[in-house]
Write an enzyme that holds these catalytic residues in place. Structure first.
Site, PDB file in Angstrom:
ATOM      1  N   HIS A   1       2.511   5.786  -2.047  1.00  0.00           N
ATOM      2  CA  HIS A   1       1.513   5.331  -3.017  1.00  0.00           C
ATOM      3  C   HIS A   1       0.618   4.188  -2.495  1.00  0.00           C
ATOM      4  CE1 HIS A   1       4.066   7.253  -6.164  1.00  0.00           C
ATOM      5  NE2 HIS A   1       5.084   6.617  -5.620  1.00  0.00           N
ATOM      6  N   ASP A   2       1.261   3.058  -2.193  1.00  0.00           N
ATOM      7  CA  ASP A   2       0.511   1.795  -2.087  1.00  0.00           C
ATOM      8  C   ASP A   2      -0.474   1.703  -0.913  1.00  0.00           C
ATOM      9  OD1 ASP A   2       1.855   1.081  -4.363  1.00  0.00           O
ATOM     10  OD2 ASP A   2       3.290  -0.239  -3.364  1.00  0.00           O
TER      11      ASP A   2
ATOM     12  N   ASN B   1       9.403  -3.953  -8.328  1.00  0.00           N
ATOM     13  CA  ASN B   1      10.478  -3.090  -7.823  1.00  0.00           C
ATOM     14  C   ASN B   1      11.837  -3.782  -7.897  1.00  0.00           C
ATOM     15  OD1 ASN B   1       8.952  -0.776  -7.176  1.00  0.00           O
ATOM     16  ND2 ASN B   1       8.161  -1.808  -5.354  1.00  0.00           N
TER      17      ASN B   1
ATOM     18  N   ASP C   1       4.714  -5.915  -4.884  1.00  0.00           N
ATOM     19  CA  ASP C   1       6.132  -6.115  -5.198  1.00  0.00           C
ATOM     20  C   ASP C   1       6.998  -5.420  -4.146  1.00  0.00           C
ATOM     21  OD1 ASP C   1       5.315  -3.555  -5.960  1.00  0.00           O
ATOM     22  OD2 ASP C   1       6.645  -3.478  -7.707  1.00  0.00           O
TER      23      ASP C   1
ATOM     24  N   ASP D   1       4.746  -0.858  -0.556  1.00  0.00           N
ATOM     25  CA  ASP D   1       3.997  -2.124  -0.459  1.00  0.00           C
ATOM     26  C   ASP D   1       4.092  -2.678   0.961  1.00  0.00           C
ATOM     27  OD1 ASP D   1       3.785  -3.070  -3.644  1.00  0.00           O
ATOM     28  OD2 ASP D   1       5.624  -2.006  -3.169  1.00  0.00           O
TER      29      ASP D   1
ATOM     30  N   PHE E   1       5.167   3.452 -13.257  1.00  0.00           N
ATOM     31  CA  PHE E   1       5.983   2.233 -13.201  1.00  0.00           C
ATOM     32  C   PHE E   1       5.152   0.943 -13.243  1.00  0.00           C
ATOM     33  CE2 PHE E   1       8.194  -1.053 -10.678  1.00  0.00           C
ATOM     34  CZ  PHE E   1       9.327  -1.225 -11.464  1.00  0.00           C
ATOM     35  N   ASN E   2       4.150   0.790 -12.366  1.00  0.00           N
ATOM     36  CA  ASN E   2       3.398  -0.478 -12.308  1.00  0.00           C
ATOM     37  C   ASN E   2       2.690  -0.767 -13.632  1.00  0.00           C
ATOM     38  OD1 ASN E   2       4.139  -0.890  -9.657  1.00  0.00           O
ATOM     39  ND2 ASN E   2       2.259   0.010  -8.810  1.00  0.00           N
TER      40      ASN E   2
ATOM     41  N   THR F   1      -0.705  -3.680  -5.789  1.00  0.00           N
ATOM     42  CA  THR F   1       0.144  -2.488  -5.641  1.00  0.00           C
ATOM     43  C   THR F   1       1.438  -2.651  -6.439  1.00  0.00           C
ATOM     44  OG1 THR F   1       1.100  -3.411  -3.616  1.00  0.00           O
ATOM     45  CG2 THR F   1      -0.776  -1.923  -3.361  1.00  0.00           C
TER      46      THR F   1
HETATM   47  C1  BDR Z   1       4.667   2.347  -7.745  1.00  0.00           C
HETATM   48  O1  BDR Z   1       5.919   1.831  -8.202  1.00  0.00           O
HETATM   49  C2  BDR Z   1       6.623   1.247  -7.145  1.00  0.00           C
HETATM   50  O2  BDR Z   1       7.946   1.685  -7.145  1.00  0.00           O
HETATM   51  C3  BDR Z   1       5.905   1.585  -5.872  1.00  0.00           C
HETATM   52  O3  BDR Z   1       5.965   0.486  -4.978  1.00  0.00           O
HETATM   53  C4  BDR Z   1       4.499   1.893  -6.309  1.00  0.00           C
HETATM   54  O4  BDR Z   1       3.696   0.735  -6.289  1.00  0.00           O
HETATM   55  C5  BDR Z   1       4.665   3.858  -7.935  1.00  0.00           C
HETATM   56  O5  BDR Z   1       4.838   4.181  -9.269  1.00  0.00           O
HETATM   57 CA    CA Z   2       4.447  -1.337  -5.328  1.00  0.00          CA
END
Ligand code: BDR
Ligand code: CA
Length: 313
Positions: A243-244, A44, A15, A20, A169-170, A128
């Site tokens: 993160h990704d 996102n 996203d 990403d 979040f994901n 991701t």
């Molecule tokens: C995840 O949430 C998104 O905002 C980032 O791209 C990452 O994949 C982190 O919680």
């Molecule tokens: Ca992401």
């Protein structure tokens, strides 16, 4: 299951999103990987924007990797978005080139199904974002589950969340999809927040990326600086956790990471802990592990790898 030839075929599902986008760049800088396609999901920001951002990121490096748009909403819960982290475009910050092409006509889930069937046992999925596209693919074509080589997901958390006290979040974006994936039997490696928060993009780590002196280096440094703002304000950190791209780095340099097998179940209760990935660290449930949960990250090693790879673009 047949052995995968090199380079290893992968599908990036995400996203974009600052991190990403860096994952897209890292994978394309890595000859060990063959990126079959980039699939997009809401997350996102809305699907139209994440798809545009994937195309824009690929335009930056002149790549013609096909892009397939997928889910524009979760399976059951209301849609969330994260403009507070990624800005209104989902990729606010540096100036990026305009995309000169559109996404393919095929839905992301159908692309995933097709590629796994064409290459049984070979395709690794690197999601991701919310897991909606993967859940749709697994529900539409349950036959692919034993044929997916591996899923390496950024999402969830062994401990605390970042969107609610309990949920990352994901995972929170589509808990039902995440639970479908975790109960699919596909080998999963989970990069939760407990791992990704070890890889903060500090100014000291951004500087060598800018010092590459290339367009890509300048853009990535700009993305990371924009991404840092939210994390400075919210958490008082020196930068944002990248993160990704850890998902891709795991394939390139697994020695940078320590994992532990455990049973993971996603809370789909709809209550205050909904979206939490319950990781059974001590095997209290007695359930067989369904995931490798990443516990440790060699952050300096990761940023050295990332910088070197970005220098190839
Ligand atoms: C995840 O949430 C998104 O905002 C980032 O791209 C990452 O994949 C982190 O919680
Ligand atoms: Ca992401």
């Amino acid at each position: 299951m047949s052995l995968s030839p090199l380079p290893r075929p992968v599908i990036l599902d995400g996203d974009p999103g600052h991190d990403d986008a860096v994952n897209i760049l890292l994978s394309h800088a890595s000859p060990e990987l063959e990126v079959l396609g980039v699939t997009t999901t809401f997350g996102n920001v809305g699907l139209d924007k994440t798809t545009r951002n994937a195309l824009t990121t690929l335009a930056l490096i002149g790549s013609q990797t096909p892009v397939y748009a997928g889910a524009d909403r979760p399976l059951l819960v209301p849609r969330l978005s994260a403009e507070s982290v990624h800005g209104q475009t989902g990729l606010d910050g540096p100036l990026l080139p305009s995309a000169t092409r559109e996404a393919e006509i095929l839905h992301a889930a159908l692309f995933i199904i097709r590629e796994v069937r064409v290459r049984p046992g070979e395709v690794t999925l690197l999601p991701t974002g919310p897991l909606t596209n993967l859940a749709l693919a697994l529900r539409l074509a349950p036959d692919i589950a034993p044929q997916v080589r591996q899923i390496i997901w950024m999402g969830g958390s062994l401990d605390v969340g970042n969107w609610t006290p309990a949920a990352e979040f994901n995972a929170l974006c589509d808990p039902h999809a995440a639970q479908i994936v975790f109960s699919s039997g596909v080998p999963i490696t989970m990069f939760g927040l407990n791992a990704t928060h070890q890889a903060v993009a500090t100014p000291e780590r951004i500087a060598p990326i800018r010092a590459l002196g290339t367009t890509v280096g300048e853009v990535v440094a700009g993305l990371l600086e924009f991404f840092a703002e939210h994390h400075r304000e919210r958490y008082g950190w020196e930068g944002g956790p990248l993160h990704d791209p850890l998902t891709c780095a795991y394939l390139l340099a697994p020695e940078l990471f320590g994992t532990q097998p455990m049973y993971v179940e996603v809370d789909i209760s709809g209550g205050p802990s909904s979206g939490r990935t319950n990781c059974d660290l001590w095997n209290l449930t007695g359930r067989a592990p369904n995931a490798e949960v990443v516990m440790t990250v060699d952050a300096d090693g990761f940023y050295a790898l990332l910088t070197e790879r970005l220098g190839r673009l």
